[in-house]
Scaffold this active site. Structure first.
Site, short mmCIF file in Angstrom:
data_model
loop_
_atom_site.label_atom_id
_atom_site.label_comp_id
_atom_site.label_asym_id
_atom_site.label_seq_id
_atom_site.Cartn_x
_atom_site.Cartn_y
_atom_site.Cartn_z
N LYS A 1 58.80 36.88 31.58
CA LYS A 1 58.61 35.43 31.73
C LYS A 1 58.12 34.84 30.41
CE LYS A 1 56.70 31.84 34.68
NZ LYS A 1 57.97 31.09 34.70
N THR B 1 61.92 25.94 34.15
CA THR B 1 60.54 25.52 33.85
C THR B 1 60.34 25.48 32.33
OG1 THR B 1 59.70 27.79 33.89
CG2 THR B 1 59.66 26.57 35.97
N HIS C 1 53.17 37.30 36.87
CA HIS C 1 54.63 37.36 36.84
C HIS C 1 55.08 38.57 36.01
CE1 HIS C 1 54.48 33.14 38.14
NE2 HIS C 1 55.73 33.32 38.54
N HIS C 2 56.36 38.86 36.09
CA HIS C 2 56.99 39.92 35.30
C HIS C 2 56.81 39.66 33.80
CE1 HIS C 2 60.30 37.08 34.59
NE2 HIS C 2 60.10 36.73 35.86
P1 NAD Z 1 66.90 34.38 32.64
O1 NAD Z 1 66.43 34.46 31.22
O2 NAD Z 1 67.21 35.65 33.38
O3 NAD Z 1 68.19 33.45 32.76
C1 NAD Z 1 68.36 32.26 32.04
C2 NAD Z 1 69.84 32.15 31.70
O4 NAD Z 1 70.06 30.88 31.08
C3 NAD Z 1 70.30 33.24 30.73
O5 NAD Z 1 71.46 33.90 31.23
C4 NAD Z 1 70.59 32.45 29.46
O6 NAD Z 1 71.64 33.04 28.69
C5 NAD Z 1 71.00 31.11 30.07
N1 NAD Z 1 71.09 30.03 29.08
C6 NAD Z 1 70.46 29.91 27.88
N2 NAD Z 1 70.91 28.83 27.24
C7 NAD Z 1 71.83 28.24 28.05
C8 NAD Z 1 72.66 27.09 27.94
N3 NAD Z 1 72.65 26.34 26.83
N4 NAD Z 1 73.46 26.74 29.00
C9 NAD Z 1 73.50 27.52 30.08
N5 NAD Z 1 72.77 28.65 30.23
C10 NAD Z 1 71.93 29.00 29.24
O7 NAD Z 1 65.78 33.56 33.40
P2 NAD Z 1 65.57 33.39 34.98
O8 NAD Z 1 64.52 34.34 35.43
O9 NAD Z 1 66.88 33.35 35.67
O10 NAD Z 1 64.91 31.94 35.02
C11 NAD Z 1 65.59 30.80 34.50
C12 NAD Z 1 64.65 29.61 34.51
O11 NAD Z 1 64.30 29.29 35.87
C13 NAD Z 1 63.32 29.85 33.79
O12 NAD Z 1 62.91 28.64 33.21
C14 NAD Z 1 62.37 30.24 34.91
O13 NAD Z 1 61.02 30.00 34.59
C15 NAD Z 1 62.88 29.31 36.00
N6 NAD Z 1 62.59 29.74 37.37
C16 NAD Z 1 62.30 28.75 38.25
C17 NAD Z 1 62.10 29.04 39.58
C18 NAD Z 1 61.88 27.90 40.54
O14 NAD Z 1 61.68 28.14 41.74
N7 NAD Z 1 61.93 26.66 40.07
C19 NAD Z 1 62.18 30.36 40.02
C20 NAD Z 1 62.48 31.37 39.11
C21 NAD Z 1 62.70 31.04 37.78
#
Ligand code: NAD
Length: 267
Positions: free
Chosen positions: A159, A100, A155-156
């Site tokens: 976020k 997102t 949310h946590h």
């Molecule tokens: P998180 O911060 O735990 O994980 C994100 C990961 O992406 C990290 O490990 C980070 O190092 C990695 N990252 C950063 N740059 C990168 C790159 N260039 N290439 C590959 N990986 C890279 O976050 P999260 O809680 O796992 O959430 C990730 C995303 O998903 C957020 O945008 C969150 O809002 C979204 N999200 C969406 C849903 C949905 O249902 N669509 C649900 C939960 C979270």
């Protein structure tokens, strides 16, 4: 078996996906990619995610692995998403995007890739929330301006974006039912601190508390009654399972941008 590459594999959603794939007999993991210089690069992603060895090492580049995958699933960081999806598009592989907070420019890059491959993009992949999307437009249309409407999300504290992508999508669904443009009625009320909500605006209240996975409520209220639609995500599997359902759905689709309403046939 559908072969999955995950980008953002070492994040909270990435680990959840790895665990869900490990227990599934429909999917297998072929690539686990995260940012450059990740301290766990080279380690087995299954072990990192807290399940048995997956035989896939955490890598910092999607390019060498994308040809082995049927679908890319991206839950990473918004700045990284367009480049990863472009790598998938260059190889003709469909993509499911859960990340997102994408800017307009990043979104237009995704749209360019969607001219070449099918892409499912959904700010919330849970089946329950997507069912909620489908009832909100009708509710807003039926109840209309006789009810004041507000949206709350909690949310946590980790976020990064606020309001959540889901809250914004809920707002768009309400606005659609009211026959209005969401951007012209949206009023972000951070932590519910605003004492006055400007006339005609739809307040979207965002709260950050502890480790809450994701709570969303849409309220319709007037002096006679109050209707609440609430969704609680108990854990991240709700999103991971939705993403895997999208990955299964997308394998035989034509290029284009789709969402979970398409995946679940809710239009
Ligand atoms: P998180 O911060 O735990 O994980 C994100 C990961 O992406 C990290 O490990 C980070 O190092 C990695 N990252 C950063 N740059 C990168 C790159 N260039 N290439 C590959 N990986 C890279 O976050 P999260 O809680 O796992 O959430 C990730 C995303 O998903 C957020 O945008 C969150 O809002 C979204 N999200 C969406 C849903 C949905 O249902 N669509 C649900 C939960 C979270």
């Amino acid at each position: 078996m559908i072969s999955i590459a995950i980008s953002g594999a070492a994040g909270r959603m990435g680990f959840t996906l790895v665990r869900c794939i490990e227990t599934s007999n429909k999917f297998r993991l072929v690539a686990a990619v995260d940012r450059q210089a990740h301290p766990d690069a080279g380690r087995d992603i299954g072990t990192l995610a807290g399940c048995k060895e997956a035989g896939v090492k955490l890598s910092d580049s999607l390019l060498p692995y994308i040809s082995n995958a049927n679908v890319l699933i991206d839950f990473a960081f918004h700045e990284a998403t367009p480049a990863n999806v472009e790598i998938a598009a260059d190889s003709g592989k469909p993509a499911v995007i859960g990340t997102t907070g994408l800017t307009q420019e990043e979104m237009s890059n995704i749209l360019s890739s969607a001219a070449r491959i099918p892409i499912v993009y959904a700010p919330n992949m849970s089946l329950g929330v997507n069912l909620l999307f489908s009832v909100l437009t009708k509710s807003a249309k039926t109840l209309g301006d006789d009810y004041s409407i507000s949206i709350e999300e909690t949310h946590h504290i980790h976020k990064k974006d606020a309001p959540s992508g889901t809250a914004l999508r809920l707002g768009e669904k309400v606005a659609e039912g009211l026959g209005k443009k969401f951007s012209s009625i949206m009023f972000h009320d951070e932590e519910g601190k605003s004492e006055v909500i400007p006339e005609g605006k739809l307040p979207v209240r965002s709260y950050r508390r502890g480790e809450i996975v994701g709570d969303h409520t849409v309220i319709f209220e007037n002096t006679a009654e109050r209707i609440e639609f609430t969704h609680h995500a108990w854990n991240r599997e709700a999103f991971a399972m939705g993403a895997l359902r999208a990955a299964q759905w997308i394998t035989d689709k034509a290029p284009g941008l789709y969402d979970m309403q398409d995946v679940l046939d809710l239009r």
